[in-house]
Design a protein around this motif. Sequence first.
Motif, PDB file in Angstrom:
ATOM      1  N   GLU A   8       0.813  -1.227   0.000  1.00 33.22           N
ATOM      2  CA  GLU A   8       0.000   0.000   0.000  1.00 33.22           C
ATOM      3  C   GLU A   8       0.840   1.267   0.000  1.00 33.22           C
ATOM      4  OE1 GLU A   8      -2.754  -0.561   3.228  1.00 33.22           O
ATOM      5  OE2 GLU A   8      -4.228  -1.439   1.866  1.00 33.22           O
ATOM      6  N   ALA A   9       2.069   1.201   0.477  1.00 39.45           N
ATOM      7  CA  ALA A   9       2.949   2.370   0.471  1.00 39.45           C
ATOM      8  C   ALA A   9       3.277   2.805  -0.956  1.00 39.45           C
ATOM      9  CB  ALA A   9       4.238   2.064   1.231  1.00 39.45           C
ATOM     10  N   PHE A  10       3.097   1.904  -1.909  1.00 36.87           N
ATOM     11  CA  PHE A  10       3.354   2.226  -3.308  1.00 36.87           C
ATOM     12  C   PHE A  10       2.069   2.549  -4.064  1.00 36.87           C
ATOM     13  CE2 PHE A  10       6.995  -0.263  -1.976  1.00 36.87           C
ATOM     14  CZ  PHE A  10       8.039   0.519  -2.454  1.00 36.87           C
ATOM     15  N   GLY A  11       0.979   2.741  -3.319  1.00 32.26           N
ATOM     16  CA  GLY A  11      -0.291   3.101  -3.932  1.00 32.26           C
ATOM     17  C   GLY A  11      -1.024   1.930  -4.562  1.00 32.26           C
ATOM     18  N   ILE A  12      -0.654   0.731  -4.173  1.00 38.24           N
ATOM     19  CA  ILE A  12      -1.310  -0.465  -4.706  1.00 38.24           C
ATOM     20  C   ILE A  12      -2.251  -0.991  -3.618  1.00 38.24           C
ATOM     21  CG2 ILE A  12      -0.972  -2.787  -5.612  1.00 38.24           C
ATOM     22  CD1 ILE A  12       1.924  -1.853  -6.341  1.00 38.24           C
ATOM     23  N   PRO A  13      -3.567  -0.890  -3.837  1.00 39.79           N
ATOM     24  CA  PRO A  13      -4.501  -1.340  -2.796  1.00 39.79           C
ATOM     25  C   PRO A  13      -4.456  -2.848  -2.612  1.00 39.79           C
ATOM     26  CG  PRO A  13      -5.693  -0.747  -4.787  1.00 39.79           C
ATOM     27  CD  PRO A  13      -4.246  -0.411  -5.027  1.00 39.79           C
ATOM     28  N   LEU A  14      -4.582  -3.291  -1.368  1.00 40.44           N
ATOM     29  CA  LEU A  14      -4.666  -4.719  -1.077  1.00 40.44           C
ATOM     30  C   LEU A  14      -6.093  -5.176  -1.294  1.00 40.44           C
ATOM     31  CD1 LEU A  14      -2.548  -4.872   2.190  1.00 40.44           C
ATOM     32  CD2 LEU A  14      -1.865  -5.557  -0.102  1.00 40.44           C
ATOM     33  N   GLU A  15      -6.253  -6.410  -1.686  1.00 40.08           N
ATOM     34  CA  GLU A  15      -7.595  -6.941  -1.908  1.00 40.08           C
ATOM     35  C   GLU A  15      -8.298  -7.201  -0.611  1.00 40.08           C
ATOM     36  OE1 GLU A  15      -6.992  -9.251  -6.050  1.00 40.08           O
ATOM     37  OE2 GLU A  15      -6.582 -10.368  -4.254  1.00 40.08           O
TER      38      GLU A  15
END
Length: 79
Positions: free
Chosen positions: A72-79
């Motif tokens: 998430e720190a890289f702007g990738i949401p977790l499912e």
Amino acid sequence: RPLFRTDYFDCVTYVNTVLALAISNTLPDFRKNMVKINYRGTKPLYENRHHFLSVDWNVENEKLGLIEDITEAFGIPLE
């Protein structure tokens, strides 16, 4: 039946080895940590091994506090 090798690595065994070295102070610690990183429990048995990164290795080593999910720190949401 070695638990680790120092003459050959793939991407997974390299990460396992480096992580175990980073958290170890002695060779016995390293051996113990290799088992801790790669297996559920203290017995290095096939049925206890973390065979899959996403469902075994990542989850178990995050529970142990050895790794942290920073997706998430890289702007990738977790499912």
